[in-house]
Design a protein around this motif. Structure first.
Motif, PDB file in Angstrom:
ATOM      1  N   ILE A  33       9.413   6.471 -13.824  1.00  0.00           N
ATOM      2  CA  ILE A  33       8.888   5.246 -13.232  1.00  0.00           C
ATOM      3  C   ILE A  33       7.367   5.301 -13.321  1.00  0.00           C
ATOM      4  CG2 ILE A  33      10.814   4.816 -11.656  1.00  0.00           C
ATOM      5  CD1 ILE A  33       9.214   6.064  -9.436  1.00  0.00           C
ATOM      6  N   PHE A  34       6.756   4.119 -13.282  1.00  0.00           N
ATOM      7  CA  PHE A  34       5.304   4.017 -13.417  1.00  0.00           C
ATOM      8  C   PHE A  34       4.683   3.733 -12.044  1.00  0.00           C
ATOM      9  CE2 PHE A  34       7.084   3.215 -17.501  1.00  0.00           C
ATOM     10  CZ  PHE A  34       6.169   3.743 -18.412  1.00  0.00           C
ATOM     11  N   VAL A  35       3.729   4.539 -11.664  1.00  0.00           N
ATOM     12  CA  VAL A  35       3.029   4.343 -10.392  1.00  0.00           C
ATOM     13  C   VAL A  35       1.917   3.325 -10.655  1.00  0.00           C
ATOM     14  CG1 VAL A  35       1.808   5.440  -8.481  1.00  0.00           C
ATOM     15  CG2 VAL A  35       3.549   6.720  -9.759  1.00  0.00           C
ATOM     16  N   CYS A  36       2.207   2.045 -10.393  1.00  0.00           N
ATOM     17  CA  CYS A  36       1.294   0.966 -10.761  1.00  0.00           C
ATOM     18  C   CYS A  36       0.230   0.686  -9.706  1.00  0.00           C
ATOM     19  CB  CYS A  36       2.090  -0.316 -11.032  1.00  0.00           C
ATOM     20  SG  CYS A  36       3.167  -0.161 -12.477  1.00  0.00           S
ATOM     21  N   MET A  37       0.411   1.231  -8.498  1.00  0.00           N
ATOM     22  CA  MET A  37      -0.608   1.067  -7.451  1.00  0.00           C
ATOM     23  C   MET A  37      -0.534   2.247  -6.507  1.00  0.00           C
ATOM     24  SD  MET A  37      -1.225   0.370  -4.047  1.00  0.00           S
ATOM     25  CE  MET A  37       0.334  -0.262  -3.439  1.00  0.00           C
ATOM     26  N   ARG A  38      -1.715   2.760  -6.138  1.00  0.00           N
ATOM     27  CA  ARG A  38      -1.793   3.811  -5.133  1.00  0.00           C
ATOM     28  C   ARG A  38      -2.844   3.422  -4.104  1.00  0.00           C
ATOM     29  NH1 ARG A  38      -1.427   9.352  -8.723  1.00  0.00           N
ATOM     30  NH2 ARG A  38      -2.654   8.235 -10.277  1.00  0.00           N
ATOM     31  N   GLN A  39      -2.509   3.641  -2.859  1.00  0.00           N
ATOM     32  CA  GLN A  39      -3.428   3.278  -1.776  1.00  0.00           C
ATOM     33  C   GLN A  39      -3.420   4.377  -0.729  1.00  0.00           C
ATOM     34  OE1 GLN A  39      -1.715   1.976   1.380  1.00  0.00           O
ATOM     35  NE2 GLN A  39      -3.652   2.271   2.454  1.00  0.00           N
ATOM     36  N   LYS A  40      -4.596   4.726  -0.257  1.00  0.00           N
ATOM     37  CA  LYS A  40      -4.718   5.684   0.838  1.00  0.00           C
ATOM     38  C   LYS A  40      -5.888   5.258   1.702  1.00  0.00           C
ATOM     39  CE  LYS A  40      -4.605  10.594   1.981  1.00  0.00           C
ATOM     40  NZ  LYS A  40      -4.557  11.975   1.440  1.00  0.00           N
ATOM     41  N   GLY A  41      -5.603   4.927   2.963  1.00  0.00           N
ATOM     42  CA  GLY A  41      -6.658   4.409   3.830  1.00  0.00           C
ATOM     43  C   GLY A  41      -7.215   3.114   3.274  1.00  0.00           C
ATOM     44  N   GLN A  42      -8.523   3.065   3.134  1.00  0.00           N
ATOM     45  CA  GLN A  42      -9.170   1.868   2.600  1.00  0.00           C
ATOM     46  C   GLN A  42      -9.437   1.961   1.093  1.00  0.00           C
ATOM     47  OE1 GLN A  42      -9.556  -0.972   4.434  1.00  0.00           O
ATOM     48  NE2 GLN A  42      -8.329   0.269   5.822  1.00  0.00           N
ATOM     49  N   GLU A  43      -8.925   3.017   0.453  1.00  0.00           N
ATOM     50  CA  GLU A  43      -9.055   3.151  -0.997  1.00  0.00           C
ATOM     51  C   GLU A  43      -7.744   2.729  -1.660  1.00  0.00           C
ATOM     52  OE1 GLU A  43     -11.307   6.739  -2.485  1.00  0.00           O
ATOM     53  OE2 GLU A  43     -10.709   7.466  -0.514  1.00  0.00           O
ATOM     54  N   TYR A  44      -7.860   2.007  -2.748  1.00  0.00           N
ATOM     55  CA  TYR A  44      -6.657   1.584  -3.469  1.00  0.00           C
ATOM     56  C   TYR A  44      -7.029   1.329  -4.927  1.00  0.00           C
ATOM     57  CZ  TYR A  44      -8.834  -2.868  -2.280  1.00  0.00           C
ATOM     58  OH  TYR A  44      -9.728  -3.887  -2.110  1.00  0.00           O
ATOM     59  N   GLU A  45      -6.023   1.428  -5.780  1.00  0.00           N
ATOM     60  CA  GLU A  45      -6.251   1.242  -7.210  1.00  0.00           C
ATOM     61  C   GLU A  45      -4.980   0.756  -7.881  1.00  0.00           C
ATOM     62  OE1 GLU A  45      -8.267   3.673 -10.976  1.00  0.00           O
ATOM     63  OE2 GLU A  45      -7.764   4.727  -9.111  1.00  0.00           O
ATOM     64  N   GLY A  46      -5.111  -0.267  -8.719  1.00  0.00           N
ATOM     65  CA  GLY A  46      -3.999  -0.750  -9.523  1.00  0.00           C
ATOM     66  C   GLY A  46      -4.203  -0.344 -10.974  1.00  0.00           C
ATOM     67  N   TYR A  47      -3.119  -0.288 -11.730  1.00  0.00           N
ATOM     68  CA  TYR A  47      -3.202   0.180 -13.107  1.00  0.00           C
ATOM     69  C   TYR A  47      -2.498  -0.793 -14.047  1.00  0.00           C
ATOM     70  CZ  TYR A  47      -4.020   4.624 -10.659  1.00  0.00           C
ATOM     71  OH  TYR A  47      -4.500   5.600  -9.832  1.00  0.00           O
ATOM     72  N   ASP A  48      -3.030  -0.890 -15.265  1.00  0.00           N
ATOM     73  CA  ASP A  48      -2.286  -1.550 -16.332  1.00  0.00           C
ATOM     74  C   ASP A  48      -1.111  -0.657 -16.717  1.00  0.00           C
ATOM     75  OD1 ASP A  48      -3.366  -4.064 -16.951  1.00  0.00           O
ATOM     76  OD2 ASP A  48      -5.135  -3.104 -17.831  1.00  0.00           O
ATOM     77  N   TRP A  49      -0.113  -1.245 -17.347  1.00  0.00           N
ATOM     78  CA  TRP A  49       1.076  -0.476 -17.711  1.00  0.00           C
ATOM     79  C   TRP A  49       0.733   0.725 -18.591  1.00  0.00           C
ATOM     80  CZ3 TRP A  49       5.651  -0.884 -15.495  1.00  0.00           C
ATOM     81  CH2 TRP A  49       5.984  -2.059 -14.843  1.00  0.00           C
ATOM     82  N   ASP A  50      -0.206   0.546 -19.504  1.00  0.00           N
ATOM     83  CA  ASP A  50      -0.495   1.630 -20.445  1.00  0.00           C
ATOM     84  C   ASP A  50      -1.361   2.738 -19.851  1.00  0.00           C
ATOM     85  OD1 ASP A  50      -2.782   0.169 -20.219  1.00  0.00           O
ATOM     86  OD2 ASP A  50      -3.129  -0.091 -22.363  1.00  0.00           O
TER      87      ASP A  50
END
Length: 528
Positions: free
Chosen positions: A268-285
């Motif tokens: 599976i692809f981890v497309c978003m990770r968030q911890k506290g007020q930090e977060y990041e989304g990713y393109d599929w590749d």
């Protein structure tokens, strides 16, 4: 008419006066009420009055536009971004201080210690906020008494005039005052306590509904950009003060029939990770991949932690899971949120399919089926994109397969098609295609090339190369006819569509001159 209204100007001024004279604060921000509202305008005037009284300049950037609701987070965030060293925020009412407290908490700022906050109204919840809210009290008992008194006077025929009732300043802890030596305010009655609980539940329901609707809107706006789509989910999980969350999606949606257990994919692809007020989304590749046999995945925010897992699905399609570390009282809300995400993922999936089909149809509509080059519509479309740039030196080349009618008449139309395809291959190799030059079949035996920022010498080289490639083709070909191409080009400045058409007319004249040099018969003569 006769009216009873609060002295908004005096009440708000009392809060600002306290911040300046008691606490020595000068960098005081203000969250205003709605525009064209009389109460809001009077309270804003009270804020400016006291600043002027103490010689503190009024600054537009210190003011955030509010609407008297608790949903002004965006305005408060913008205010703190503009003026990160504010010492206090004065709110035009108590309701908006709920939003102010929430934003300050997300930023790690303690109300009453790191920054002072005051309100206006003294609503029921004000004394029970953490910390209790310093505010200006609208005394509704006094309003009721004054209204009855005025009504009785009117019944007796006495003169009654409009009145402004004083709004007393209520000192609590949010301004920075130490209230440890002050007796506690009168505790709530059981009825008030129950009412407060209902208000809090209703407020939480309204806030969650608002968040869900806003997240839906943000996701739907970003369906064309997966990274921004996934990032919007991370931003909302951070907004909800979720300790950590992960959006894990399958490479392709699983279609699960009712009553069956889906087979979990290998990765599976981890497309978003968030911890506290930090977060990041990713393109599929670029999304990190989690394999079935892994128990953790290293991330910029640390190892992936376990939490509540919510399936992301829409009808019979399953897209993945949302994993979130949440308190039990947020499970219902996160479940509803996961349903919204699943629906939006389905919409994004359909949008992507539609976009792909549309691109394929456009490509078919702009491609010549026989040669694979652009057709007339394709070259005109590409030409229009070139026109979108500033005026440039441009060129037009026209090329023509010699004696196509002769080939068709003597050897059949299939032979003519072979000759056309061979001509397209020769032109493609001689000219090539890039952002500055395009080529296409304009119709019948005619081909055309448009270019910008290509030198005259380059076009001459291309025409010479066309001749070289035709000779090479004919030397190795076993076709019973020659494949030869006449070509001509012109250069000029192009600013609008009409300029291209003029260049085409001139190029056609050049092509006609080149055709005079072509061989008279296309049939090969083989020595016996």
């Amino acid at each position: 008419g006769i009216s009873l209204i609060a002295d908004n100007r005096q009440g708000l001024a009392g809060c600002v006066e306290h911040l300046i004279t008691v606490h020595g604060l000068k960098r005081i921000g203000y969250v205003s009420g709605p525009k064209n509202n009389r109460d809001a305008e009077e309270r804003f005037a009270g804020y400016r009055d006291i600043l002027a009284k103490h010689g503190i300049p009024f600054r537009e950037e210190y003011v955030a536009q509010g609407d008297y609701s608790e949903h002004v987070d965006e305005s408060v965030e913008a205010l703190l971004d503009r003026v990160p060293d504010l010492e206090a925020i004065v709110s035009a009412n108590d309701e908006m201080t709920i939003s102010i407290y929430r934003v300050l908490n997300r930023r790690g700022l303690k109300v009453g210690r790191d920054i002072a906050v005051t309100g206006f109204d003294d609503m029921l919840m004000a004394r029970y906020m953490d910390p209790p809210l310093t505010t200006a009290r609208q005394d509704y008992d006094a309003f009721s008494h004054a209204a009855v008194e005025s009504a009785l006077k009117m019944l007796r025929g006495e003169k009654v005039e409009s009145r402004r009732l004083k709004v007393p300043f209520i000192r609590r802890c949010s301004c920075g005052c130490d209230m440890s030596d002050v007796p506690l305010e009168t505790p709530m009655s059981p009825g008030q306590e129950e009412m407060l609980k209902k208000i809090q539940r209703n407020r939480e329901y309204q806030l969650n509904s608002w968040i869900g609707s806003l997240l839906n809107r943000e996701m739907l706006l970003e369906v064309d950009d997966p990274k921004r789509f996934f990032t919007s989910i991370g931003s909302f999980m951070a907004y909800l003060d979720t300790p950590a969350s992960y959006l894990c999606l399958f490479e392709h949606p699983l279609r699960v029939k009712r009553g069956t257990i889906p087979v979990f994919p290998e990765k599976i692809f981890v497309c978003m990770r968030q911890k506290g007020q930090e977060y990041e989304g990713y393109d599929w590749d670029e999304a990190p991949v989690l394999y079935r046999d892994n128990t953790a995945i290293e991330a910029p925010f640390g190892a992936m932690e376990s939490g509540m897992t919510f399936l992301l699905f829409d009808e019979e399609y399953q897209y993945g899971v949302l994993n979130a570390m949440i308190e039990p009282d947020k499970i219902d809300f996160c479940y509803m949120l996961s349903l919204d995400i699943g629906t939006s993922l389905r919409y994004m999936d359909l949008w992507t399919q539609q976009k792909r089909y549309r691109a394929e149809l456009q490509a078919l509509a702009r491609t010549d089926a026989l040669t694979g080059l652009n057709n007339r519509a394709g070259v005109i479309h590409a030409r229009e994109k070139m026109i979108g740039r500033r005026s440039r030196r441009a060129g037009v080349m026209l090329a023509d397969l010699d004696h196509l009618k002769q080939i068709n008449d003597q050897f059949g139309h299939q032979a003519g098609d072979i000759a056309l395809k061979a001509s397209a291959d020769i032109l493609r190799e001689a000219i090539g295609e890039n952002e500055n030059q395009i080529i296409g079949r304009f119709g019948g035996d005619e081909f055309i090339s448009y270019c910008v920022d290509v030198s005259e010498e380059k076009l001459k080289e291309q025409i010479e190369q066309i001749g070289v490639l035709c000779d090479r083709f004919n030397e190795t070909s076993d076709l019973p006819y020659y494949v030869e191409i006449s070509a001509g080009f012109v250069m000029g400045r192009v600013r609008k569509m009409e300029d291209w058409e003029k260049l085409v007319e001139r190029a056609d004249a050049q092509l006609y001159e080149d055709k005079k040099e072509r061989r008279e018969f296309v049939v090969r003569f083989v020595d016996s």
